[in-house]
Design an enzyme around this catalytic site. Structure first.
Site, PDB file in Angstrom:
ATOM      1  N   ASP A 217      -0.336  -3.204   1.603  1.00  0.00           N
ATOM      2  CA  ASP A 217      -0.390  -1.854   0.734  1.00  0.00           C
ATOM      3  C   ASP A 217      -1.670  -1.717   0.121  1.00  0.00           C
ATOM      4  O   ASP A 217      -2.270  -2.317  -0.410  1.00  0.00           O
ATOM      5  CB  ASP A 217       0.790  -2.309  -0.431  1.00  0.00           C
ATOM      6  CG  ASP A 217       0.667  -1.026  -1.174  1.00  0.00           C
ATOM      7  OD1 ASP A 217      -0.098  -0.100  -1.163  1.00  0.00           O
ATOM      8  OD2 ASP A 217       1.566  -0.967  -2.215  1.00  0.00           O
ATOM      9  N   GLN A 220      -4.314   1.086  -3.436  1.00  0.00           N
ATOM     10  CA  GLN A 220      -5.649   0.714  -4.232  1.00  0.00           C
ATOM     11  C   GLN A 220      -6.808   0.511  -3.639  1.00  0.00           C
ATOM     12  O   GLN A 220      -7.918   0.437  -4.213  1.00  0.00           O
ATOM     13  CB  GLN A 220      -5.119   0.141  -5.310  1.00  0.00           C
ATOM     14  CG  GLN A 220      -3.967   0.416  -6.261  1.00  0.00           C
ATOM     15  CD  GLN A 220      -4.510   1.706  -6.900  1.00  0.00           C
ATOM     16  OE1 GLN A 220      -5.398   2.163  -7.415  1.00  0.00           O
ATOM     17  NE2 GLN A 220      -3.324   2.552  -7.262  1.00  0.00           N
TER      18      GLN A 220
END
Ligand code: PLP
Length: 423
Positions: A217, A220
């Site tokens: 993921d 960020q």
């Protein structure tokens, strides 16, 4: 241009970039930074929740709706062809930026959450009872819930890589969890709640040793770090445009071609078929197999423009400048009595999560808002991390490359004021 005369070239890159980082000029690219909030100039420190949008991206959105709004891929007419070309060009921009082998490995989605759900749903057809999925303790809820749902459906078992006090992952524990039963590993590249940068290269290599696939993921990491999919050898990677100066409602799923071909489609509909009869439908080739229905054409195009914009500044320059903001913000915050920072890894992005004494984060956030300062308070969609620290939440400030040290000074002053009021 950041690089000055040749005399500068012998200085370390860090000094060179530091000295030249044109933040004042960059701030002019973001119309929203001119506004006031509650009578005070906006100080936007909630970049980990969503980034602000530069004028070039806003212009691209307006240009699309003013000049060539059309449905793509099927049209013979000029508007449709123009829209299709720009949308597909944006896919190539992403492919190049992240060094994917094929443009078709970039699937446009509505965002990171959607991308993760495509993989989770697809794997439910590939997993068997007793198979194991490993996730990290630092995950965002959007990277926990889909796996729990997948385990319920498939009979697979969820295992968690524990975290340490610094907010890092305990890699020795990961080694213990891995086995021939491991089929999937999921981890964020950077924790949204703490800013910790995880050792994803190592996580990927170790998983591959057991033949497990890895999804990272990158919601960020992509705003701060240059990511190379082929160098990482990652199987799946996801992010959302709105964290990288693009609009909301658009993101991508990267998957290695072999994996995307193996996964069944997520949704049925138009655009994703090769032929349809009531007896049998055959699916379209990648990437269309995963892009059912009319996509967010404008969003995809604007995403490409946002990536070009970030590259025009340079991710290396951005990372160095943000590190400087992080160091300065950390240093100034730590001067405040009874302030505790959560996430103290030396390897982190420009996120600072903290609490002061037992004051509720929400109370601090509300007063800061009155003073024009946007921060996030709460559990940051990462309740397991808060449980680990035995706190209900934190105040989180997250800096972007358009923030300044002067803004940090304004924030520190306001925070001190808030603490006196809440005393
Ligand atoms: C923001 C975020 C997400 C979710 O992104 P959406 O755009 O809301 O789908 C997932 N993971 C992390 C680490 C995030 O920061």
């Amino acid at each position: 241009m950041f690089i000055g005369s040749s005399a500068f070239d012998i200085l370390p890159l860090y000094c060179k970039l530091n000295r030249m980082f044109p933040v004042d000029k960059i701030r002019e690219d973001f119309p929203i930074l001119q506004r006031k909030v509650n009578g005070n100039p906006l100080v936007y420190f909630d970049n980990a929740a969503t980034s602000q949008t530069p004028k070039v991206v806003i212009d691209a959105i307006v240009d699309y709706y003013e000049n060539y709004n059309a449905n793509i891929h099927r049209g013979v007419h000029s508007l449709s062809q123009e829209a299709t070309n720009k949308y597909e060009q944006a896919r190539i921009t992403l492919q190049k930026h992240f060094n994917a082998k094929y443009a078709a490995e970039i699937i446009f989605t509505s965002g990171a959450t959607h991308s993760i759900n495509i993989v989770a749903s697809g794997f439910s057809a590939l997993l068997n009872e007793g198979d194991e999925i490993i996730v990290s303790a630092l995950e965002h809820h959007s990277n926990i819930v889909p796996w729990q749902m997948l385990c319920e459906k498939s009979g697979a078992v969820l295992k968690v890589i524990p975290m340490n006090e610094e907010g890092g992952l305990i890699i020795e524990a990961y080694d213990e969890l891995l086995s021939e039963n491991t089929k999937l590993v999921f981890c964020n590249h950077v924790s949204n709640a703490l800013g910790t940068i995880n050792p994803v290269e190592e996580i990927i290599q170790k998983a591959h040793h057991y033949g497990a696939a890895v999804l990272i993921d990158g919601a960020q990491s992509t705003p701060h770090i240059k990511v190379d999919f082929q160098a990482l050898d990652v199987d799946f990677y996801v992010s959302s445009a709105h964290k990288i100066c693009g609009p909301t409602g658009i993101g991508f799923l990267y998957g290695k071609k072999e994996w995307l071909e193996k996964l069944p489609p997520y949704q049925g509909g138009g655009e994703m078929i090769e032929s349809v009869t009531f007896k049998k439908t055959t699916y379209a080739d990648l990437p269309h197999k995963f892009e059912a229905g009319t996509p967010n054409v404008c969003g995809g195009i604007a995403f490409g423009v946002a990536v070009d914009y970030m590259n025009s500044i340079g991710l290396d320059a951005i990372a160095l400048y943000e590190q400087e903001l992080l160091d300065y913000g950390t240093q100034e915050l730590l001067k405040i009595e009874k302030l505790k920072i959560y996430g103290t890894s030396s390897y982190k992005t420009s996120v600072i999560s903290f609490n002061v004494n037992n004051i509720h984060p929400y109370d601090i956030g509300s007063i800061l808002d009155k003073l024009g300062i946007a921060v996030r308070t709460g559990h940051h969609c990462a309740q397991p991390i808060m449980d680990f620290y035995k706190i209900p939440g934190t105040v989180r400030v997250s800096f972007a490359f358009y923030n300044t040290k002067e803004e940090i000074d304004v924030f520190i002053k306001a925070l001190k004021k808030a603490l006196i009021m809440l005393g």
